[in-house]
Design a protein around this motif. Structure first.
Motif, PDB file in Angstrom:
ATOM      1  N   ILE A 161       0.833  -1.197   0.000  1.00 16.81           N
ATOM      2  CA  ILE A 161       0.000   0.000   0.000  1.00 16.81           C
ATOM      3  C   ILE A 161       0.870   1.249   0.000  1.00 16.81           C
ATOM      4  O   ILE A 161       1.718   1.428   0.894  1.00 16.81           O
ATOM      5  N   LEU A 162       0.675   2.094  -0.988  1.00 12.60           N
ATOM      6  CA  LEU A 162       1.336   3.396  -1.040  1.00 12.60           C
ATOM      7  C   LEU A 162       0.363   4.461  -0.541  1.00 12.60           C
ATOM      8  O   LEU A 162      -0.827   4.416  -0.853  1.00 12.60           O
ATOM      9  N   PHE A 163       0.873   5.434   0.215  1.00  7.96           N
ATOM     10  CA  PHE A 163       0.006   6.524   0.664  1.00  7.96           C
ATOM     11  C   PHE A 163       0.844   7.752   0.957  1.00  7.96           C
ATOM     12  O   PHE A 163       2.061   7.684   1.162  1.00  7.96           O
ATOM     13  N   CYS A 164       0.184   8.887   0.959  1.00 11.08           N
ATOM     14  CA  CYS A 164       0.836  10.147   1.308  1.00 11.08           C
ATOM     15  C   CYS A 164       0.516  10.501   2.758  1.00 11.08           C
ATOM     16  O   CYS A 164      -0.539  10.127   3.284  1.00 11.08           O
ATOM     17  N   SER A 165       1.434  11.231   3.382  1.00  9.94           N
ATOM     18  CA  SER A 165       1.242  11.668   4.758  1.00  9.94           C
ATOM     19  C   SER A 165       1.835  13.061   4.922  1.00  9.94           C
ATOM     20  O   SER A 165       2.899  13.365   4.368  1.00  9.94           O
ATOM     21  N   HIS A 166       1.145  13.922   5.670  1.00 12.99           N
ATOM     22  CA  HIS A 166       1.646  15.267   5.953  1.00 12.99           C
ATOM     23  C   HIS A 166       2.714  15.160   7.045  1.00 12.99           C
ATOM     24  O   HIS A 166       2.396  15.054   8.227  1.00 12.99           O
ATOM     25  N   ASP A 167       3.964  15.204   6.636  1.00  7.99           N
ATOM     26  CA  ASP A 167       5.057  15.044   7.594  1.00  7.99           C
ATOM     27  C   ASP A 167       5.169  16.239   8.535  1.00  7.99           C
ATOM     28  O   ASP A 167       5.785  16.148   9.600  1.00  7.99           O
ATOM     29  N   SER A 168       4.579  17.348   8.157  1.00 11.09           N
ATOM     30  CA  SER A 168       4.669  18.565   8.964  1.00 11.09           C
ATOM     31  C   SER A 168       3.598  18.640  10.050  1.00 11.09           C
ATOM     32  O   SER A 168       3.564  19.597  10.824  1.00 11.09           O
ATOM     33  N   LYS A 169       2.724  17.637  10.129  1.00 13.80           N
ATOM     34  CA  LYS A 169       1.636  17.683  11.102  1.00 13.80           C
ATOM     35  C   LYS A 169       1.945  16.925  12.394  1.00 13.80           C
ATOM     36  O   LYS A 169       1.071  16.714  13.226  1.00 13.80           O
ATOM     37  N   HIS A 170       3.192  16.491  12.551  1.00 12.16           N
ATOM     38  CA  HIS A 170       3.596  15.853  13.801  1.00 12.16           C
ATOM     39  C   HIS A 170       5.087  16.092  14.013  1.00 12.16           C
ATOM     40  O   HIS A 170       5.833  16.332  13.059  1.00 12.16           O
ATOM     41  N   ALA A 171       5.515  16.052  15.259  1.00 10.03           N
ATOM     42  CA  ALA A 171       6.922  16.284  15.578  1.00 10.03           C
ATOM     43  C   ALA A 171       7.239  15.705  16.947  1.00 10.03           C
ATOM     44  O   ALA A 171       6.381  15.688  17.837  1.00 10.03           O
ATOM     45  N   VAL A 172       8.462  15.233  17.117  1.00  9.01           N
ATOM     46  CA  VAL A 172       8.915  14.739  18.403  1.00  9.01           C
ATOM     47  C   VAL A 172       9.452  15.920  19.205  1.00  9.01           C
ATOM     48  O   VAL A 172      10.358  16.633  18.757  1.00  9.01           O
ATOM     49  N   VAL A 173       8.873  16.144  20.381  1.00  9.35           N
ATOM     50  CA  VAL A 173       9.266  17.274  21.231  1.00  9.35           C
ATOM     51  C   VAL A 173       9.402  16.796  22.672  1.00  9.35           C
ATOM     52  O   VAL A 173       8.979  15.697  23.025  1.00  9.35           O
ATOM     53  N   ASP A 174      10.008  17.643  23.501  1.00 11.72           N
ATOM     54  CA  ASP A 174      10.115  17.326  24.926  1.00 11.72           C
ATOM     55  C   ASP A 174       8.728  17.287  25.558  1.00 11.72           C
ATOM     56  O   ASP A 174       7.817  18.008  25.142  1.00 11.72           O
ATOM     57  N   LYS A 175       8.559  16.438  26.548  1.00 11.94           N
ATOM     58  CA  LYS A 175       7.279  16.358  27.241  1.00 11.94           C
ATOM     59  C   LYS A 175       6.886  17.718  27.796  1.00 11.94           C
ATOM     60  O   LYS A 175       7.707  18.424  28.382  1.00 11.94           O
ATOM     61  N   GLY A 176       5.637  18.101  27.599  1.00  7.58           N
ATOM     62  CA  GLY A 176       5.145  19.384  28.058  1.00  7.58           C
ATOM     63  C   GLY A 176       5.187  20.469  26.999  1.00  7.58           C
ATOM     64  O   GLY A 176       4.523  21.491  27.143  1.00  7.58           O
TER      65      GLY A 176
END
Length: 213
Positions: A161-176
């Motif tokens: 399955i191929l699909f597109c995803s908005h990579d800019s709609k999530h990010a790894v950040v420090d808790k809080g």
């Protein structure tokens, strides 16, 4: 280009309705500014209890998809099962990563092989670094690239399955910390859904392109 149906696909009530195909989380994290691969934004039914009645199957709305393949009845059925796993896996990723890697309940429901190993490793990395995923991992433009049904054993069946995803709609950040503002970007991802003891699960995920194609 042929278009698949988005009609609900039924699964036993004792199985969680969240579902999605798996690819290597680590490979996508590495090329996307440390943003992990997570789950979709589509609304799914609530999880079903293992002690609930098994004669009342839950419904999962599988996404519309496109394919250039000519499909017979069995292949269409296989694709529906694979897409249920696809949605469930993304939902699982979003849940695990948004918890900072602490919520690992039933991660085997829709993940197997490389995808399951990568999910566990990514969860462990988040916990050790006291980080979490802000935002959500989504999907759009779903395409079935290939289907392989074995005549000898259903556990050798697979759907790509191929699909597109908005990579800019999530990010790894420090808790809080909150979701940061990011330039709009998208990725194309390839997932492989495989039969595992009769159930469709995501066994592998890899980056196809650093843009939506």
């Amino acid at each position: 280009m042929r278009t698949g149906s988005s009609r609900p696909h039924r699964r036993p009530a004792q199985i969680f309705v969240a579902v999605f195909s798996a690819l290597s989380l680590v490979s996508v994290v590495g090329c996307a500014d440390n943003s992990p691969v997570a789950a979709p934004t589509s609304t799914l039914p609530a999880e079903q209890s293992d002690t609930g009645a098994t004669d009342s199957p839950a419904e999962v709305a599988i996404p519309d998809y496109e394919t250039d393949l000519t499909l017979d009845k069995e292949e269409k059925k296989a694709i529906e099962g694979a897409l249920v796993a696809f949605v469930g896996y993304i939902d699982t990723i979003n849940r695990v990563f948004s918890s900072g890697g602490t919520d690992l309940n039933d991660i085997e429901a829709y993940a197997a092989a490389d995808s399951l190993d990568s999910l566990r490793q990514s969860a462990n990395d988040l916990k050790e670094d006291s980080k979490y995923m802000a935002g959500e991992y989504d999907y759009y433009d779903v395409r079935v690239q290939n289907i392989d049904l074995s005549s000898n054993s259903s556990d050798k069946d697979s759907v790509k399955i191929l699909f597109c995803s908005h990579d800019s709609k999530h990010a790894v950040v420090d808790k809080g910390e909150a979701m940061p503002n990011q330039p709009e970007t998208s990725l194309t991802i390839l997932q492989t859904a495989s039969k595992q003891d009769g159930d469709w699960k995501i066994s592998n995920q890899e980056l196809w392109s650093k843009k939506c194609e």
